[in-house]
Design an enzyme around this catalytic site. Structure first.
Site, short mmCIF file in Angstrom:
data_model
loop_
_atom_site.label_atom_id
_atom_site.label_comp_id
_atom_site.label_asym_id
_atom_site.label_seq_id
_atom_site.Cartn_x
_atom_site.Cartn_y
_atom_site.Cartn_z
N TRP A 192 42.91 43.46 44.28
CA TRP A 192 42.34 42.93 42.84
C TRP A 192 42.65 41.51 42.31
CZ3 TRP A 192 42.92 43.13 37.79
CH2 TRP A 192 42.19 42.48 37.01
N GLU A 234 38.17 44.00 46.54
CA GLU A 234 37.67 44.84 45.22
C GLU A 234 36.68 43.15 44.90
OE1 GLU A 234 39.57 47.17 42.89
OE2 GLU A 234 38.37 47.57 41.06
N LYS A 236 33.95 41.64 41.01
CA LYS A 236 33.52 42.40 40.04
C LYS A 236 32.78 41.55 39.19
CE LYS A 236 36.45 42.73 36.16
NZ LYS A 236 37.91 43.28 35.73
N ASP A 267 33.69 49.74 42.45
CA ASP A 267 33.98 50.51 40.95
C ASP A 267 32.71 50.40 40.61
OD1 ASP A 267 35.70 50.84 38.52
OD2 ASP A 267 37.40 49.71 39.30
N HIS A 270 31.77 47.82 37.31
CA HIS A 270 31.98 46.69 38.37
C HIS A 270 30.90 45.85 37.87
CE1 HIS A 270 35.98 46.14 39.78
NE2 HIS A 270 36.42 46.96 37.83
N HIS A 294 36.10 53.31 43.70
CA HIS A 294 36.89 53.58 42.17
C HIS A 294 35.75 54.25 41.13
CE1 HIS A 294 40.26 50.51 42.54
NE2 HIS A 294 40.51 50.77 43.25
N ASP A 302 33.17 46.98 30.98
CA ASP A 302 33.80 47.90 32.39
C ASP A 302 34.97 48.19 31.63
OD1 ASP A 302 35.48 48.68 34.47
OD2 ASP A 302 36.36 46.14 35.04
N ASP A 304 36.78 51.23 31.78
CA ASP A 304 37.71 51.90 32.39
C ASP A 304 37.98 53.56 31.29
OD1 ASP A 304 38.58 50.84 34.68
OD2 ASP A 304 39.49 49.36 33.00
N ASP A 334 40.29 55.23 39.18
CA ASP A 334 40.35 54.02 38.08
C ASP A 334 40.28 53.84 36.40
OD1 ASP A 334 41.65 51.65 37.65
OD2 ASP A 334 40.19 50.20 39.03
C1 RNT Z 1 39.96 45.63 37.32
C2 RNT Z 1 40.25 46.57 38.51
C3 RNT Z 1 41.41 47.32 39.21
C4 RNT Z 1 42.86 47.88 38.40
C5 RNT Z 1 43.49 48.20 39.24
C6 RNT Z 1 44.68 48.88 38.61
O1 RNT Z 1 38.57 45.04 37.33
O2 RNT Z 1 39.29 48.22 38.30
O3 RNT Z 1 41.37 48.37 40.18
O4 RNT Z 1 41.65 48.40 37.54
O5 RNT Z 1 43.88 47.31 39.87
ZN ZN Z 2 38.82 49.24 40.30
#
Ligand code: RNT
Ligand code: ZN
Length: 427
Positions: A192, A234, A236, A267, A270, A294, A302, A304, A334
């Site tokens: 990523w 990955e 986004k 993810d 994302h 993820h 986003d 997290d 994640d």
């Molecule tokens: C970032 C991505 C990625 C990170 C990690 C730390 O938007 O989701 O996967 O969160 O690599």
């Molecule tokens: Zn991620």
């Protein structure tokens, strides 16, 4: 132990649940076994708020990802991280892996830049993984570094910057291969990058065309075999500082992954909030042999947040179950939250992910599909609603007992004890 979590009471509830599920054609014993066998890759970065173990740098861009909150007890070094993860593993039922980022290299007194890291810098992690008999996954860290401050890494117009990150990607793949060989289990490596711009760029083409070339340069390494190192990319929709333009968008990476025979990584945070990631699985998997997931929880963006058993996560694993696709999917966590006890964050997120997997295994797919195929949409809808009322909690508690882990929320006592004895003493 409370009476509701005693073995006797769980067994009694489980017997009733098993009978109820059997009426819908679902074998709960088989579901438990299968749900325990799906590996979940625990991200190491919840333990330290995504800081990494390098000597702290001033004024580096974080790549648009940010852990907020000041709850005490952040792990400050590799030993503290591993100690925290020891407890996390004890509290989680089923098969786990550990997902490392490259900036968790332990280089001792010497500072080693990202383009020069080697397997030796992960020796402590490898022996920890061996002691737990688990596999390791990996991620190059293309952010939180002076060479990423421009907002561009692999797609930078500056050849020197590109080369630095290409060398980092290549070094990371060699480390991934080493993990696989040492631990006897292929290593998933996820790429990523934070590249993009806050506002409309005049050139959307250049960075994307450079990213193709850079990724190719990272992946083309005769010394690294795809049998050991399983690459994922990955994408986004946007990030902080890349609101208008993300070089590695979804379209970019789905196409890159398909043409290069690597995996797309999806993810849950994302996408646009009204998009269903669950729906994407059956579309992408017509063309991609395997995908990486993820699990995360976006709140308005986003963000997290710690994964909970919400509709997005449930729908995702229901889809995978209905497609019989568990053997073609890699599951990784994640999220990062520094505002709550970090051990509990891991346990809540990892357990919710495995609960969603279990719910997938308990899905009365046969009945649902038969109703659909017979043109009885009302019946399908009614059965889907009924599935929500099934006593799956009793099946979950039995899963925990069979795995030798605390059922229900009984694990909170271990977390409280560890907080008092260990975390509270960290400054
Ligand atoms: C970032 C991505 C990625 C990170 C990690 C730390 O938007 O989701 O996967 O969160 O690599
Ligand atoms: Zn991620």
């Amino acid at each position: 132990m409370k009476s509701s979590t005693s073995r006797q009471s769980i067994s009694a509830s489980y017997r009733l649940a098993r009978a109820a599920y059997a009426e819908c054609g679902v074998d709960t014993d088989a579901a438990i076994k299968r749900a325990l066998a799906v590996p979940i890759s625990l991200h190491c970065w919840q333990a330290d708020d995504v800081r990494g173990l390098e000597t702290p740098r001033d004024g580096v861009a974080g790549g648009g990802i940010l852990s907020t909150g000041g709850y005490p007890g952040r792990a400050r070094n590799g030993d503290e991280m591993r100690r925290d993860l020891d407890l996390v593993l004890k509290l989680l039922p089923g098969k786990q892996r550990l997902n490392l980022h490259a900036f968790y290299a332990e280089t001792g007194a010497k500072s080693v830049d990202r383009d020069a890291i080697t397997p030796a810098h992960f020796a402590h992690w490898v022996s920890w993984a061996k002691s737990h008999r688990i596999g390791l996954d990996f991620n190059p860290t293309y952010f939180a570094h002076e060479m990423a401050n421009s907002g561009f890494t692999l797609s930078s117009a500056d050849k020197k910057v590109r080369e630095f990150w290409i060398n980092h990607g290549r070094a990371s793949r060699r480390i991934a291969q080493h993990f696989s060989k040492e631990l006897g289990s292929p290593c998933v490596i996820n790429h990523w990058i934070p590249d993009g711009t806050k506002d409309q760029p005049a050139d959307r083409w250049g960075p994307r065309s450079r990213l193709v070339d850079s990724l190719d340069a990272v992946m083309e390494d005769p010394k690294v075999s795809p049998a050991h190192c399983i690459d994922a990319v990955e994408g986004k929709l946007f990030g902080i500082g890349s609101e208008d333009y993300v070089v590695g968008s979804h379209e970019f990476y789905y196409s890159y992954a398909q043409s290069r025979k690597v995996m797309p990584c999806l993810d849950l945070g994302h996408y646009h909030p009204t998009e269903s990631v669950a729906d994407k699985v059956s579309a992408l998997m017509q063309f991609h042999e395997r995908i990486l997931l993820h699990t995360s929880r976006p709140i308005r963006w986003d963000s997290d947040h710690v994964v909970i058993l919400d509709d997005a996560v449930k729908a995702l694993f229901a889809e995978i179950a209905r497609g019989g696709a568990f053997s073609r999917v890699f599951v990784a966590l994640d999220f990062f939250d520094a505002s709550i006890n970090r051990i509990a964050a891991y346990v809540v997120g990892a357990r919710a992910t495995r609960q969603a997997i279990l719910l997938g295994m308990l899905d009365p797919s046969k009945l649902l599909k038969a109703a659909d195929a017979g043109g009885r949409g009302h019946e399908r809808l009614a059965l889907m609603e009924q599935a929500k009322a099934m006593p799956w909690g009793a099946v979950w508690d039995m899963l925990c007992l069979r795995a030798g882990t605390p059922p229900a929320a009984a694990w909170l006592a271990d977390v409280a004890n560890y907080e008092e004895k260990v975390l509270a003493k960290r400054s």
